[in-house]
Write a protein that holds these residues in place. Structure first.
Motif, short mmCIF file in Angstrom:
data_model
loop_
_atom_site.label_atom_id
_atom_site.label_comp_id
_atom_site.label_asym_id
_atom_site.label_seq_id
_atom_site.Cartn_x
_atom_site.Cartn_y
_atom_site.Cartn_z
N GLY A 117 48.82 28.96 38.31
CA GLY A 117 47.39 29.03 38.08
C GLY A 117 46.69 30.02 39.00
O GLY A 117 45.79 30.75 38.57
N THR A 118 47.10 30.04 40.26
CA THR A 118 46.48 30.97 41.21
C THR A 118 46.75 32.42 40.83
O THR A 118 45.87 33.27 40.93
CB THR A 118 47.00 30.69 42.64
N VAL A 119 47.97 32.69 40.39
CA VAL A 119 48.31 34.05 39.96
C VAL A 119 47.46 34.46 38.76
O VAL A 119 46.88 35.55 38.72
CB VAL A 119 49.82 34.16 39.62
N LEU A 120 47.38 33.57 37.77
CA LEU A 120 46.59 33.89 36.58
C LEU A 120 45.11 34.01 36.90
O LEU A 120 44.41 34.91 36.40
CB LEU A 120 46.81 32.80 35.52
N GLY A 121 44.60 33.09 37.74
CA GLY A 121 43.20 33.15 38.13
C GLY A 121 42.86 34.42 38.89
O GLY A 121 41.81 35.04 38.66
N SER A 122 43.77 34.82 39.79
CA SER A 122 43.55 36.05 40.56
C SER A 122 43.55 37.27 39.65
O SER A 122 42.73 38.19 39.80
CB SER A 122 44.64 36.20 41.62
N ALA A 123 44.46 37.27 38.69
CA ALA A 123 44.52 38.40 37.75
C ALA A 123 43.25 38.46 36.91
O ALA A 123 42.70 39.55 36.67
CB ALA A 123 45.74 38.26 36.84
N ALA A 124 42.76 37.29 36.48
CA ALA A 124 41.53 37.26 35.68
C ALA A 124 40.33 37.74 36.49
O ALA A 124 39.49 38.50 35.98
CB ALA A 124 41.29 35.84 35.16
N ALA A 125 40.25 37.33 37.75
CA ALA A 125 39.14 37.75 38.60
C ALA A 125 39.19 39.26 38.86
O ALA A 125 38.16 39.95 38.80
CB ALA A 125 39.19 36.99 39.92
N ALA A 126 40.39 39.76 39.15
CA ALA A 126 40.53 41.21 39.39
C ALA A 126 40.16 42.00 38.14
O ALA A 126 39.49 43.04 38.22
CB ALA A 126 41.96 41.52 39.82
N GLY A 127 40.58 41.51 36.98
CA GLY A 127 40.25 42.19 35.74
C GLY A 127 38.74 42.19 35.48
O GLY A 127 38.17 43.19 35.03
N SER A 128 38.10 41.06 35.77
CA SER A 128 36.65 40.96 35.57
C SER A 128 35.90 41.93 36.48
O SER A 128 34.93 42.57 36.06
CB SER A 128 36.18 39.53 35.83
N VAL A 129 36.36 42.04 37.73
CA VAL A 129 35.72 42.96 38.67
C VAL A 129 35.91 44.40 38.20
O VAL A 129 34.98 45.22 38.25
CB VAL A 129 36.29 42.77 40.09
N ALA A 130 37.12 44.72 37.73
CA ALA A 130 37.39 46.08 37.24
C ALA A 130 36.50 46.42 36.06
O ALA A 130 35.95 47.54 35.97
CB ALA A 130 38.86 46.21 36.85
N ILE A 131 36.30 45.46 35.16
CA ILE A 131 35.43 45.70 34.00
C ILE A 131 33.98 45.86 34.46
O ILE A 131 33.25 46.73 33.96
CB ILE A 131 35.55 44.52 33.00
N GLY A 132 33.56 45.03 35.43
CA GLY A 132 32.21 45.14 35.95
C GLY A 132 31.93 46.49 36.59
O GLY A 132 30.86 47.08 36.40
#
Length: 463
Positions: A117-132
């Motif tokens: 879960g931590t790996v997936l959550g971190s990837a989702a957060a990083a992706g969201s920041v990159a899109i932002g």
């Protein structure tokens, strides 16, 4: 061991969601802190302290709820394995050894789920920041997403899952070898009432928790630290409610069930709520947890927004350029709302499904006594309706109280804060109640159909 761990699929999913929840929360807080530090109107230490407190409170709530869901799930699984565990006792296994095995399983599942879960959550957060950054929604600066604090969700989720499995396995201590030859055993109403230590502890926790919750609201008028006192009060009071559920939920369910009519299916459904109070409480409390959690975050978000809006109107110079921070914070609330709903839904659907499937012998007996498949399904549907109405009503009340108390304790001391009555987003809560009803119906009807496909004789022969 792998075959034994398969029955903890929902526990793994809850651990993974909790780990992802923690990772998104840690990284979301890092992003907000970076934005605030670079904002000319927001360099006040109080805002950053508020973010840290919000992160701590939300992560604590996520861990607490994940632990409750896991404990409830393990208790439900063990209730269905009474005869199997009794057979182990019969051939020489001790209750302590069986309970230790279940706790070890919980630790393994918790560790693997938390890491995933931590790996997936971190990837989702990083992706969201990159899109932002790419869309210009947030500035292109270094946000420091990968930090040692990401280990905190993994450790916390693994430990809580292990502890929840240990607590949920306490039922093993009550399993005796002689039950190997008996049908599924559930404590009676009288046996549930005759537990002075557990029942007394439950009501003591409720009383102490309510006092701390009120103290948090009062302290929140002068300091943001009131939210920590309020959080402790909420955890203690809700733990007491969960422990006391076998005492007050069955009568509430029966009261709702009587409103469904006098047909045989409806009457049996109402009687079942009281006949097996622990089973009724285990099944219903999962839905109560879900509705309470979703309602709490919705009400907290609404009250947070209203607090800031009132403060901006009273002190425009101090809050004039806070639109971006407000929007991002509400976005974090939305993400937390979604994770909360997922965690609660997983636990609720799993417990409902297990509860129905573990009643194949009971359903087989009803078929043998003359009930048709349609009548059995009608009984399961009536139980689902009475559970949904009782749990949604109770959860809405609890969620409104907890959400308002939390936001009041956190924001009562800010510039332009003070005391305010609860703001309730009824449209959001109405949609959540409908979703809970649909989930409850689908989660109980599908396994009921599978259970009624077998003949009465075969159902009665199921171990």
């Amino acid at each position: 061991m792998i075959q034994r761990l398969r029955q903890y699929g929902s526990t793994f999913l809850v651990a993974a969601l909790s780990g992802a929840f923690g990772a998104v929360l840690v990284q979301g807080t890092s992003v907000l802190t970076t934005l605030i530090a670079g904002d000319s109107i927001s360099e006040r230490a109080s805002v950053q302290v508020a973010l840290g407190l919000v992160s701590l409170v939300f992560f604590g709530i996520a861990i607490f709820v994940g632990g409750l869901v896991t404990t409830n799930t393990v208790s439900t699984v063990i209730a269905g394995r009474t005869r199997e565990l009794a057979l182990f006792r019969l051939i020489g296994s001790s209750a302590a050894r069986l309970r230790t095995q279940i706790a070890v399983d919980g630790l393994v599942v918790g560790c693997v789920g938390a890491v995933a879960g931590t790996v997936l959550g971190s990837a989702a957060a990083a992706g969201s920041v990159a899109i932002g950054v790419a869309t210009g929604a947030i500035p292109d600066v270094v946000y420091g997403l990968v930090t040692p604090t990401l280990a905190a969700p993994i450790v916390a989720v693994a430990l809580v899952t292990w502890l929840a499995a240990w607590v949920g396995s306490r039922r093993v201590l009550d399993v005796t070898p002689i039950q190997a030859a008996a049908a599924s055993v559930e404590p009676t109403r009288e046996q549930t009432r005759q537990r002075p230590l557990r029942n007394g502890s439950a009501f003591a926790l409720i009383g102490i928790g309510v006092l701390l919750l009120a103290a948090g609201v009062v302290l929140g008028l002068v300091s943001m630290l009131g939210v920590l006192v309020g959080m402790l009060g909420g955890i203690l009071s809700f733990t007491g409610i969960v422990l006391a559920a076998p005492l007050f939920m069955p009568p509430l369910l029966r009261g709702v069930g009587r409103l469904l009519g006098r047909s045989p299916a409806a009457r049996i459904a109402a009687a079942n709520a009281v006949r097996h109070p622990e089973r009724s409480a285990r099944t219903t409390i999962g839905l109560v947890i879900g509705v309470t959690l979703v309602t709490m975050f919705a009400v907290a978000a609404q009250n947070y927004y209203d607090f800031i809006q009132r403060s901006r109107e009273a002190y425009p110079a101090d809050y004039g350029d806070s639109d971006q921070i407000l929007a991002l914070t509400i976005g974090v609330f939305a993400v937390l709302f979604g994770f909360s709903a997922l965690i609660a839904a997983v636990g609720m659907v799993n417990n409902l499904s297990l509860s129905v499937l573990q009643r194949r012998r009971e359903l087989g007996l009803l078929r043998a006594l003359g009930f048709t498949k349609v009548q059995v399904r009608a009984m399961i549907l009536a139980e689902s309706v009475q559970m949904t109405v009782a749990a949604v009503g109770f959860g809405l009340v609890l969620g409104i109280v907890y959400g308002w108390a939390g936001s009041q304790a956190l924001l009562g001391s800010i510039l332009g804060g003070g005391f305010a009555l609860p703001s309730v987003p009824w449209l959001v809560l109405g949609a959540a109640a409908i979703a809970a009803a649909v989930l409850a119906a689908s989660a109980s009807i599908a396994p009921a159909q599978r259970a009624t496909r077998i003949s009465p004789v075969s159902a009665l022969a199921v171990d």
